[in-house]
Design an enzyme around this catalytic site. Structure first.
Site, PDB file in Angstrom:
ATOM      1  N   ARG A  54       0.438  -1.405   0.175  1.00  0.00           N
ATOM      2  CA  ARG A  54      -0.383   0.151  -0.001  1.00  0.00           C
ATOM      3  C   ARG A  54       0.853   1.636  -0.271  1.00  0.00           C
ATOM      4  O   ARG A  54       1.267   1.367   1.661  1.00  0.00           O
ATOM      5  CB  ARG A  54      -0.669  -0.122   1.391  1.00  0.00           C
ATOM      6  CG  ARG A  54      -1.342  -1.582   0.879  1.00  0.00           C
ATOM      7  CD  ARG A  54      -2.669  -1.276   2.449  1.00  0.00           C
ATOM      8  NE  ARG A  54      -4.056  -1.045   1.028  1.00  0.00           N
ATOM      9  CZ  ARG A  54      -5.127  -1.362   1.753  1.00  0.00           C
ATOM     10  NH1 ARG A  54      -5.611  -1.220   3.093  1.00  0.00           N
ATOM     11  NH2 ARG A  54      -6.312  -1.165   0.958  1.00  0.00           N
TER      12      ARG A  54
ATOM     13  N   GLN B  28      -0.862   2.738  -5.788  1.00  0.00           N
ATOM     14  CA  GLN B  28      -2.222   3.387  -5.443  1.00  0.00           C
ATOM     15  C   GLN B  28      -3.132   2.536  -6.362  1.00  0.00           C
ATOM     16  O   GLN B  28      -3.993   2.000  -5.871  1.00  0.00           O
ATOM     17  CB  GLN B  28      -1.739   4.596  -4.881  1.00  0.00           C
ATOM     18  CG  GLN B  28      -3.221   4.785  -3.931  1.00  0.00           C
ATOM     19  CD  GLN B  28      -2.916   5.938  -3.634  1.00  0.00           C
ATOM     20  OE1 GLN B  28      -2.262   6.886  -3.923  1.00  0.00           O
ATOM     21  NE2 GLN B  28      -3.644   6.583  -2.533  1.00  0.00           N
TER      22      GLN B  28
ATOM     23  N   ASP C 182      -4.056  -1.048  -6.431  1.00  0.00           N
ATOM     24  CA  ASP C 182      -4.506  -2.103  -4.892  1.00  0.00           C
ATOM     25  C   ASP C 182      -6.026  -2.245  -5.076  1.00  0.00           C
ATOM     26  O   ASP C 182      -6.628  -1.280  -5.359  1.00  0.00           O
ATOM     27  CB  ASP C 182      -4.463  -0.475  -4.386  1.00  0.00           C
ATOM     28  CG  ASP C 182      -4.523  -1.034  -2.554  1.00  0.00           C
ATOM     29  OD1 ASP C 182      -5.601  -2.409  -2.372  1.00  0.00           O
ATOM     30  OD2 ASP C 182      -4.667  -0.210  -1.794  1.00  0.00           O
TER      31      ASP C 182
ATOM     32  N   SER D 207      -8.506  -1.467  -1.644  1.00  0.00           N
ATOM     33  CA  SER D 207      -9.128  -0.277  -2.238  1.00  0.00           C
ATOM     34  C   SER D 207     -10.328  -0.122  -3.085  1.00  0.00           C
ATOM     35  O   SER D 207     -11.456   0.239  -2.663  1.00  0.00           O
ATOM     36  CB  SER D 207      -8.309   0.836  -2.340  1.00  0.00           C
ATOM     37  OG  SER D 207      -7.358   0.851  -1.699  1.00  0.00           O
TER      38      SER D 207
ATOM     39  N   TYR E 187      -2.253  -0.296   8.183  1.00  0.00           N
ATOM     40  CA  TYR E 187      -3.839  -0.979   8.940  1.00  0.00           C
ATOM     41  C   TYR E 187      -3.599  -1.190  10.233  1.00  0.00           C
ATOM     42  O   TYR E 187      -2.591  -0.528  11.616  1.00  0.00           O
ATOM     43  CB  TYR E 187      -3.219  -2.617   8.145  1.00  0.00           C
ATOM     44  CG  TYR E 187      -3.536  -2.874   7.056  1.00  0.00           C
ATOM     45  CD1 TYR E 187      -4.357  -2.915   6.586  1.00  0.00           C
ATOM     46  CD2 TYR E 187      -3.032  -2.982   5.802  1.00  0.00           C
ATOM     47  CE1 TYR E 187      -4.753  -3.674   5.442  1.00  0.00           C
ATOM     48  CE2 TYR E 187      -2.536  -3.311   4.752  1.00  0.00           C
ATOM     49  CZ  TYR E 187      -3.434  -3.734   4.331  1.00  0.00           C
ATOM     50  OH  TYR E 187      -3.622  -3.888   2.955  1.00  0.00           O
TER      51      TYR E 187
HETATM   52  P1  NAD Z   1      -8.477  -3.007   6.790  1.00  0.00           P
HETATM   53  O1  NAD Z   1     -10.111  -3.293   5.704  1.00  0.00           O
HETATM   54  O2  NAD Z   1      -8.337  -3.917   7.303  1.00  0.00           O
HETATM   55  O3  NAD Z   1      -9.687  -2.660   7.908  1.00  0.00           O
HETATM   56  C1  NAD Z   1     -10.852  -1.222   8.126  1.00  0.00           C
HETATM   57  C2  NAD Z   1     -11.098  -0.264   8.944  1.00  0.00           C
HETATM   58  O4  NAD Z   1     -11.095  -0.911  10.326  1.00  0.00           O
HETATM   59  C3  NAD Z   1      -9.572   0.208   9.234  1.00  0.00           C
HETATM   60  O5  NAD Z   1     -10.071   1.242   9.169  1.00  0.00           O
HETATM   61  C4  NAD Z   1      -8.990  -0.351  10.767  1.00  0.00           C
HETATM   62  O6  NAD Z   1      -8.488   1.180  11.531  1.00  0.00           O
HETATM   63  C5  NAD Z   1     -10.352  -0.261  10.588  1.00  0.00           C
HETATM   64  N1  NAD Z   1     -10.450  -1.190  12.456  1.00  0.00           N
HETATM   65  C6  NAD Z   1      -9.124  -2.416  12.818  1.00  0.00           C
HETATM   66  N2  NAD Z   1      -9.541  -2.723  13.940  1.00  0.00           N
HETATM   67  C7  NAD Z   1     -10.606  -2.025  14.328  1.00  0.00           C
HETATM   68  C8  NAD Z   1     -11.455  -2.192  15.665  1.00  0.00           C
HETATM   69  N3  NAD Z   1     -10.958  -2.206  16.453  1.00  0.00           N
HETATM   70  N4  NAD Z   1     -12.717  -0.833  16.039  1.00  0.00           N
HETATM   71  C9  NAD Z   1     -12.186   0.116  14.957  1.00  0.00           C
HETATM   72  N5  NAD Z   1     -12.038   0.170  13.592  1.00  0.00           N
HETATM   73  C10 NAD Z   1     -10.721  -1.040  13.779  1.00  0.00           C
HETATM   74  O7  NAD Z   1      -8.535  -1.042   6.470  1.00  0.00           O
HETATM   75  P2  NAD Z   1      -8.793  -0.614   4.862  1.00  0.00           P
HETATM   76  O8  NAD Z   1      -9.388  -0.279   4.746  1.00  0.00           O
HETATM   77  O9  NAD Z   1      -7.767  -1.601   3.748  1.00  0.00           O
HETATM   78  O10 NAD Z   1      -7.191   0.460   4.952  1.00  0.00           O
HETATM   79  C11 NAD Z   1      -7.251   0.987   5.812  1.00  0.00           C
HETATM   80  C12 NAD Z   1      -6.252   2.381   5.796  1.00  0.00           C
HETATM   81  O11 NAD Z   1      -4.924   2.222   4.908  1.00  0.00           O
HETATM   82  C13 NAD Z   1      -6.534   3.000   4.988  1.00  0.00           C
HETATM   83  O12 NAD Z   1      -7.886   3.907   5.735  1.00  0.00           O
HETATM   84  C14 NAD Z   1      -5.543   4.280   4.308  1.00  0.00           C
HETATM   85  O13 NAD Z   1      -5.339   5.172   4.881  1.00  0.00           O
HETATM   86  C15 NAD Z   1      -4.373   3.350   3.949  1.00  0.00           C
HETATM   87  N6  NAD Z   1      -4.217   2.959   2.596  1.00  0.00           N
HETATM   88  C16 NAD Z   1      -3.184   3.273   2.301  1.00  0.00           C
HETATM   89  C17 NAD Z   1      -2.957   2.887   0.510  1.00  0.00           C
HETATM   90  C18 NAD Z   1      -1.853   4.048   0.177  1.00  0.00           C
HETATM   91  O14 NAD Z   1      -1.285   4.015   0.319  1.00  0.00           O
HETATM   92  N7  NAD Z   1      -2.290   3.064  -1.367  1.00  0.00           N
HETATM   93  C19 NAD Z   1      -4.664   2.000  -0.442  1.00  0.00           C
HETATM   94  C20 NAD Z   1      -5.440   1.707   0.793  1.00  0.00           C
HETATM   95  C21 NAD Z   1      -5.379   2.021   2.403  1.00  0.00           C
END
Ligand code: NAD
Length: 376
Positions: free
Chosen positions: A121, A126, A129, A132, A227
């Protein structure tokens, strides 16, 4: 490597295709030779004729296409690597944390297997990905599914016959899916609360016009990939308790809380479901990795004794296959373009590249990825 096969998905519930005709055209112009399996785009709105017009050859089955293909594109993990030519570059979801046998099979047959979930990530990656691109659509669909079943409208309405209060929506986990769910629920006029264990999310929640539920769980945070870190059992218990009141007053609760490579935490237990209003909807988007909601079932709706519906929130992007395929296809095309050599006009697997190193799991008869080597 320039001969690409675009597989047809074998799960009858699948609606998406890995590559759409517009991208076939783009890749063909670059020098790739593309074969698609008949019917691959049927459910997402692209017929065989559109692929042929874009420059692809059509074959009747995946098996018929394997021989001679150097790059194979598909979405979900296959049952095995049987039939693929040695050294084929195979791109798909692989569920590598749970599929030791499949990884061994890919390694044994000398396939070069890329796991879509392991694409790093980073800013550079991006565009590739799939996590996402697909979960943002799923977050949108989750709200629509819940709204369609809720015995109440989402926006406030002031009419001569009376005033209707806006529905209350609570989003737990504000990653890619959660942000899109907040935005969708806001657009439909709901009052939205949200919570995430990553403190950086608070600002994003507020900027979408939702309220951030403050729960102090002590040490929280995120990994260098963005994450969430796994919580301790004590922290999870504290979160369950603090969230209960917000759940009780909410008409819709959408949970998206996943922990990469691990089981999802159970955040809503039966006693909280029992206290929710009859007719409320809970969508569990973590249902495939154990579930955030006690009693949720993959691909099923469960109605509790007190009339709360728990909806399965897995792979909801399959309900919008036209856009989901378009985005997936963009992700695959970005990957192929990134590793395309202008000199040879074909794909060059470069293990010095951190994206390739991050997602290529098997090569030369071995599992080569550090994280899965012990799988053998
Ligand atoms: P994910 O699907 O792994 O998790 C979903 C959400 O659940 C996350 O925001 C996580 O913090 C939250 N979570 C985990 N345990 C929890 C709990 N006990 N209570 C409440 N919330 C909880 O995550 P995701 O959606 O795939 O991505 C997370 C972050 O990664 C994004 O918000 C973003 O900042 C980052 N991201 C970066 C890139 C990149 O740079 N290329 C791409 C995609 C996402």
């Amino acid at each position: 490597m320039k001969k690409i096969l675009v597989c047809r998905e074998t799960d009858p519930r699948e609606t998406r295709t890995p590559l759409i005709p517009d991208d076939v055209k783009k890749l063909t112009a670059m020098g790739f030779e593309i074969t698609v399996v008949s019917g691959t785009g049927k459910k997402s709105g692209f017929d065989d004729a559109a692929y042929e017009k874009a420059g692809a050859k059509v074959v009747p089955s995946n098996e018929a296409g394997y021989k001679g293909s150097e790059i194979v594109l598909r979405i979900m993990k296959p049952a095995s690597a049987e039939g693929l030519d040695k050294d084929t570059l195979h791109l798909s979801y692989l569920d590598p944390f749970n599929e030791k046998e499949l990884l061994n099979d890919f390694a044994k047959r000398g396939i070069q297997a890329v796991s879509l979930e392991m694409i790093p990530r980073t800013t550079l990656a991006q565009k590739m990905d799939v996590q996402s691109s697909q979960t943002s659509l799923a977050g949108y669909v989750a709200v629509l599914n819940a709204a369609a079943r809720l015995p109440k409208i989402l926006p406030m309405m002031v009419t001569p016959s009376g005033t209707i209060n806006p529905a209350r929506v609570f989003i737990i986990g504000v990653g890619v899916a959660g942000l899109q769910a907040i935005a969708t629920a806001k657009r439909l006029g709901a009052r939205v609360d949200a919570f995430d264990t990553r403190p950086v999310v608070e600002e994003q929640v507020k900027s979408l016009g939702a309220s951030f539920v403050k729960i102090d769980l002590g040490e929280m945070g995120q990994t260098d990939q963005g994450y969430a870190k796994e919580l301790t059992p004590e922290q999870i218990a504290k979160q369950q308790e603090a969230q209960a009141k917000v759940c009780e007053r909410s008409n819709i609760v959408i949970t998206t809380a996943k922990v990469f490579g691990r089981k999802a935490p159970v955040l809503i237990k039966k006693d909280v479901l029992d206290r929710m209003m009859p007719g409320s909807i809970v969508v569990d988007m973590a249902v495939s990795t154990g579930g955030n909601v006690e009693g949720s079932k993959l691909f099923e709706n469960v109605v509790t004794d007190n009339g709360v519906t728990i909806m399965s929130g897995d792979l909801l992007e399959r309900q919008v296959p036209y856009d989901a395929s378009k985005m997936l296809s963009g992700n695959f095309t970005a990957f192929l373009t990134h590793f395309y050599s202008k000199e040879s006009k074909e794909l060059d697997i470069n293990l010095n590249d951190e994206i390739m190193r991050g997602c290529l799991l098997t090569r030369g008869g071995e599992i080569i990825h550090e994280r899965f080597k012990e799988s053998k």
